[in-house]
Motif scaffolding. Structure first.
Motif, short mmCIF file in Angstrom:
data_model
loop_
_atom_site.label_atom_id
_atom_site.label_comp_id
_atom_site.label_asym_id
_atom_site.label_seq_id
_atom_site.Cartn_x
_atom_site.Cartn_y
_atom_site.Cartn_z
N LEU A 136 0.82 -1.21 0.00
CA LEU A 136 0.00 0.00 0.00
C LEU A 136 0.86 1.26 0.00
CD1 LEU A 136 -2.77 -1.11 2.52
CD2 LEU A 136 -2.94 -0.94 0.03
N ALA A 137 1.97 1.24 0.74
CA ALA A 137 2.86 2.40 0.76
C ALA A 137 3.44 2.68 -0.62
CB ALA A 137 3.98 2.17 1.78
N ILE A 138 3.81 1.62 -1.32
CA ILE A 138 4.35 1.79 -2.68
C ILE A 138 3.28 2.37 -3.61
CG2 ILE A 138 5.17 0.55 -4.72
CD1 ILE A 138 6.56 -1.40 -2.76
N ALA A 139 2.07 1.81 -3.56
CA ALA A 139 0.99 2.28 -4.44
C ALA A 139 0.64 3.74 -4.16
CB ALA A 139 -0.25 1.39 -4.26
N LEU A 140 0.42 4.07 -2.89
CA LEU A 140 0.03 5.44 -2.55
C LEU A 140 1.18 6.42 -2.77
CD1 LEU A 140 -1.98 4.70 0.72
CD2 LEU A 140 -2.91 5.29 -1.51
N GLY A 141 2.41 5.97 -2.49
CA GLY A 141 3.57 6.85 -2.67
C GLY A 141 3.80 7.22 -4.12
N ILE A 142 3.75 6.23 -5.00
CA ILE A 142 3.96 6.52 -6.43
C ILE A 142 2.79 7.34 -6.97
CG2 ILE A 142 4.18 5.47 -8.72
CD1 ILE A 142 5.62 3.14 -7.41
N ALA A 143 1.57 7.07 -6.49
CA ALA A 143 0.42 7.87 -6.92
C ALA A 143 0.61 9.33 -6.51
CB ALA A 143 -0.87 7.31 -6.31
N TRP A 144 1.14 9.57 -5.32
CA TRP A 144 1.37 10.95 -4.87
C TRP A 144 2.44 11.64 -5.71
CZ3 TRP A 144 5.54 13.67 -3.02
CH2 TRP A 144 5.26 14.94 -2.51
N VAL A 145 3.50 10.91 -6.07
CA VAL A 145 4.54 11.48 -6.91
C VAL A 145 3.95 11.90 -8.26
CG1 VAL A 145 6.68 10.99 -8.17
CG2 VAL A 145 6.43 10.24 -5.80
N ALA A 146 3.11 11.03 -8.84
CA ALA A 146 2.48 11.35 -10.13
C ALA A 146 1.55 12.56 -9.99
CB ALA A 146 1.70 10.15 -10.65
N TYR A 147 0.87 12.66 -8.86
CA TYR A 147 0.00 13.82 -8.65
C TYR A 147 0.82 15.10 -8.53
CZ TYR A 147 -3.46 16.94 -6.61
OH TYR A 147 -4.29 18.00 -6.37
N TRP A 148 1.96 15.02 -7.87
CA TRP A 148 2.84 16.17 -7.73
C TRP A 148 3.39 16.61 -9.09
CZ3 TRP A 148 8.52 16.25 -7.77
CH2 TRP A 148 9.05 17.49 -7.39
N LEU A 149 3.67 15.64 -9.96
CA LEU A 149 4.23 15.96 -11.27
C LEU A 149 3.16 16.32 -12.30
CD1 LEU A 149 6.92 13.13 -11.59
CD2 LEU A 149 7.36 15.57 -11.26
N PHE A 150 2.04 15.58 -12.30
CA PHE A 150 1.05 15.72 -13.38
C PHE A 150 -0.36 16.00 -12.89
CE2 PHE A 150 4.08 12.21 -14.34
CZ PHE A 150 4.87 12.89 -15.24
N HIS A 151 -0.55 16.18 -11.58
CA HIS A 151 -1.89 16.36 -11.02
C HIS A 151 -2.79 15.17 -11.36
CE1 HIS A 151 -0.89 20.44 -9.84
NE2 HIS A 151 -0.43 20.65 -11.06
N SER A 152 -2.22 13.97 -11.34
CA SER A 152 -2.99 12.76 -11.67
C SER A 152 -2.57 11.61 -10.77
CB SER A 152 -2.78 12.37 -13.14
OG SER A 152 -3.39 11.13 -13.42
N PHE A 153 -3.43 11.27 -9.81
CA PHE A 153 -3.19 10.08 -8.99
C PHE A 153 -3.29 8.82 -9.84
CE2 PHE A 153 -4.73 12.86 -5.44
CZ PHE A 153 -3.59 12.78 -4.66
#
Length: 422
Positions: A232-249
């Motif tokens: 779960l940490a990997i999934a949520l962490g990578i989703a947050w990085v994508a949101y920070w870069l592209f505004h897309s979880f």
């Protein structure tokens, strides 16, 4: 000592009513999704009685979106998709285009919407629910034969289109009253695409090596809790990085699942994350129901019938034409058409994105939700009509490309997230 109980009440109300209405829908031989959506309507601000926290629900729904997209990535198989690519890829793209054009025409010339809102409505109507499709095929024992593999492959392509759309739409939607600078928009889109390509490359190359090593190291602890938390940490962490870069979880969650699926412990990761994906997927549908104003059926009955006609009739006819062009037999063509004559989770995500960006009104959003509720409820009857028109379907046959019981996405994009509780 006073306690802030808004989150607890929202969770209790959402889960209890989702279970009750989900069971009722199951007894009525409808998809449990209908029950989850109705539960949201009941606790929403447009009906009397208990009203859940409408500020917390969208945040819980966002977690549901992340876990839904994580499930899509976990069960996406490029190899299996390639086996039906000749029909699934062009079929999905042509059908999306046809439904989008029909939706634009309805919105522009009948409902009086602007071009932007009408196009977005048509695009939202073009995407079917993988959850509903797989449940229907499982009930008919067709997930393991050719028509089932084509239909699921078709939906996988649609899911991939949605992932791309969720990244690109914020750049393509110009605020109301704003002026379109095509040169600036082109530079912005090009730069974003370059960043997406680099991000995907890093995830597939670096993540493809680091992720298996990390999962194996966590597994060596022999702790179920740590392994589940790690996934779960990997999934949520990578989703947050994508949101920070592209505004897309959605993009990050999908890539996290895709990379994790390629690791030796990908199956274990899917199994460990399943209960939480189930729970938050249900909350996602409940929160969508909370946003729905049922009076739209009274205020705009012809609008509801129009969008429902596009979903059930327009998309089905497009699918029939496409399957006929690829020389599928009559029964298979009608089965694929019936399976795609509904909309679900990703239509909600697109509609919510449109509302949040000011590109779609709440009334158009409600039309899409009404079309979803009605199309999912009517889908079993559409299958009955398809059987009458298409003749007796072929008996299921095993395929060499997939293990028994595991065709393309057998646990399927987002199927684990909702179909298991049913």
């Amino acid at each position: 000592m006073p306690h802030a109980d808004s989150l607890i009440l929202t969770l209790v109300g959402g889960f209890v009513l989702a279970f009750a209405f989900g069971m009722l829908a199951h007894r009525l031989r409808l998809s449990p999704l209908v029950g989850y959506l109705v539960a949201g309507v009941v606790v929403g601000p447009f009906t009397g009685g208990f009203v859940a926290d409408t500020t917390l629900a969208p945040q819980l729904a966002e977690i549901g979106v992340i876990l839904l997209m994580f499930g899509v990535g976990l069960h996406f198989s490029p190899k299996d998709l390639m086996q039906v690519r000749k029909v699934a890829i062009p079929g999905a793209l042509v059908q999306i285009t046809a439904a989008t054009v029909l939706g634009w025409a309805l919105g522009r010339f009948v409902l009086g919407l602007g071009d932007r809102e009408a196009l977005l409505m048509g695009f939202a109507l073009s995407v079917a629910s993988t959850v509903v499709l797989l449940r229907a095929l499982e009930e008919r024992k067709q997930v393991k034969n050719e028509v089932g593999r084509i239909a699921v492959g078709w939906l996988i392509v649609e899911d991939l289109v949605i992932v791309i759309a969720l990244v690109m739409l914020p750049m393509l939607i110009v605020p109301a009253g704003g002026q379109t600078d095509l040169a600036a928009m082109g530079v912005n889109i090009g730069w974003t695409l370059l960043k997406v390509v680099l991000f995907v490359a890093v995830m597939l190359v670096v993540g493809g090596k680091v992720m298996p090593w990390l999962l194996i190291r966590i597994a060596h602890t022999k702790s179920r809790e740590l392994f589940t938390l790690g996934v779960l940490a990997i999934a949520l962490g990578i989703a947050w990085v994508a949101y920070w870069l592209f505004h897309s979880f959605a993009l990050g969650a999908f890539l996290a699942g895709l990379v994790m699926n390629a690791s030796p412990l990908g199956h274990n990761a899917a199994e460990r994350s399943l209960p939480l994906r189930d729970a938050f997927a249900v909350l996602f549908f409940v929160s969508v129901g909370m946003l729905f104003d049922p009076m739209i059926v009274v205020r705009q009955p012809w609008g509801v019938l129009g969008v429902l006609g596009i979903v059930i009739v327009g998309k089905s006819l497009a699918a029939l034409v496409i399957t006929k062009a690829f020389k599928l037999d009559r029964s298979s063509g009608f089965t694929v058409a019936a399976a795609l004559a509904q909309i679900g989770e990703f239509s909600f995500i697109l509609a919510a994105l449109g509302v949040s960006m000011g590109a779609m009104s709440r009334g158009t959003h409600d039309l899409i939700l009404a079309a979803s509720l009605l199309s999912i409820s009517l889908n079993p009857f559409v299958f009955l009509l398809a059987d009458r028109l298409g003749g007796k379907p072929k008996p299921p046959a095993s395929t060499s490309g997939s293990p028994p019981g595991k065709p393309i996405g057998a646990d399927g994009p987002v199927t684990d997230a909702v179909s298991s509780p049913a």
